[in-house]
Write a protein that holds these residues in place. Structure first.
Motif, PDB file in Angstrom:
ATOM      1  N   GLY A 175      37.572  47.563  49.497  1.00 38.81           N
ATOM      2  CA  GLY A 175      36.982  47.543  48.169  1.00 38.81           C
ATOM      3  C   GLY A 175      36.837  48.930  47.578  1.00 38.81           C
ATOM      4  O   GLY A 175      36.963  49.941  48.268  1.00 38.81           O
ATOM      5  N   ASP A 183      33.179  43.217  53.175  1.00 39.51           N
ATOM      6  CA  ASP A 183      33.094  41.935  52.464  1.00 39.51           C
ATOM      7  C   ASP A 183      33.434  40.775  53.395  1.00 39.51           C
ATOM      8  O   ASP A 183      34.512  40.736  53.993  1.00 39.51           O
ATOM      9  CB  ASP A 183      34.034  41.931  51.265  1.00 39.51           C
ATOM     10  N   ILE A 226      41.468  36.724  49.475  1.00 35.63           N
ATOM     11  CA  ILE A 226      40.332  37.646  49.568  1.00 35.63           C
ATOM     12  C   ILE A 226      40.393  38.363  50.920  1.00 35.63           C
ATOM     13  O   ILE A 226      40.537  37.734  51.965  1.00 35.63           O
ATOM     14  CB  ILE A 226      38.992  36.898  49.425  1.00 35.63           C
ATOM     15  N   TYR A 241      32.830  41.009  38.863  1.00 38.36           N
ATOM     16  CA  TYR A 241      32.128  41.152  40.134  1.00 38.36           C
ATOM     17  C   TYR A 241      30.800  41.884  39.941  1.00 38.36           C
ATOM     18  O   TYR A 241      29.807  41.551  40.603  1.00 38.36           O
ATOM     19  CB  TYR A 241      33.000  41.873  41.161  1.00 38.36           C
ATOM     20  N   HIS A 280      33.589  37.128  45.395  1.00 36.85           N
ATOM     21  CA  HIS A 280      34.826  37.806  45.005  1.00 36.85           C
ATOM     22  C   HIS A 280      35.823  36.796  44.428  1.00 36.85           C
ATOM     23  O   HIS A 280      36.476  37.067  43.408  1.00 36.85           O
ATOM     24  CB  HIS A 280      35.448  38.520  46.199  1.00 36.85           C
TER      25      HIS A 280
END
Length: 210
Positions: free
Chosen positions: A105, A6, A40, A72, A16
């Motif tokens: 994640g 990400d 994040i 998400y 996110h």
């Protein structure tokens, strides 16, 4: 080579943050956007406490994480690959590097990211996600698991956040940072990144290879 996902391989950092803001709002919480964005890159198990404090984590942590996952999923179709990301993965593999995906994640979203990149799990040596480590970034656990499974003794991480840099440093690795997560180059260097480049496409130039 360990690769964060990400903000590094896919352009998802702000989505996110949006999903987290919507999750917080669903429970009457309105933390400032900048605080959410800065968090994040750390694991979701730590983000609620980082953004809203221990009382909110204790009372709502798991419900907020479930809500975030739902939010998400709603924006997932908007996620795009960072230009050059897939080419970099394939170029590293062709050059003889063992390549591991090291994402904080959930595996569901890591698999979705690989799909966006046009990659299969067989295109890299190892795919790890939050499910593979007890402690998420900035702890080094995920990186050491990825390194061990890849069969390497040393590695370089490519990441986009100060949390990536901190995890790499704790694992005894160097971190090359990209700016596509929205963090300033100066902050990434101050955190300990050995180099900062605009995006992973720059790393296709072999002069940037470790």
């Amino acid at each position: 080579m360990l690769l964060d996902v990400d903000g590094t391989l896919i352009d998802s950092g702000y989505l996110h943050a949006l999903a987290w803001q919507r999750a917080f709002a669903a429970h009457g919480l309105t933390p400032p956007w900048w605080r959410v964005h800065r968090a994040i890159g750390m694991g979701g198990d730590l983000l609620v406490r980082e953004v809203c404090g221990s009382e909110v984590e204790d009372a709502l942590g798991d419900r907020l994480r479930d809500e975030w996952a739902e939010r998400y999923r709603e924006v997932l179709p908007e996620v795009r690959a960072i230009p050059g990301a897939s080419d970099l993965v394939r170029a590293l593999t062709r050059s003889g590097y063992r390549v591991a995906i090291a994402s904080s994640g959930a595996r569901e979203f890591t698999d979705a990211a690989l799909e966006r990149l046009g990659l299969a799990s067989t295109d890299v040596d190892v795919v790890t996600s939050a499910d593979d480590a007890d402690n998420s970034k900035p702890a080094p656990d995920l990186l050491t698991v990825a390194l061990r499974r890849a069969g390497g003794s040393s590695a370089v991480l490519v990441g986009d956040s100060v949390w990536d840099v901190a995890a790499a440093t704790a694992a005894g690795m160097s971190c090359v940072a990209v700016r596509t997560g929205g963090t300033a180059a100066a902050e990434l260097l101050d955190a300990g990144a050995v180099r900062v480049v605009d995006d992973v496409a720059v790393l296709l130039d072999t002069r940037w290879r470790p």
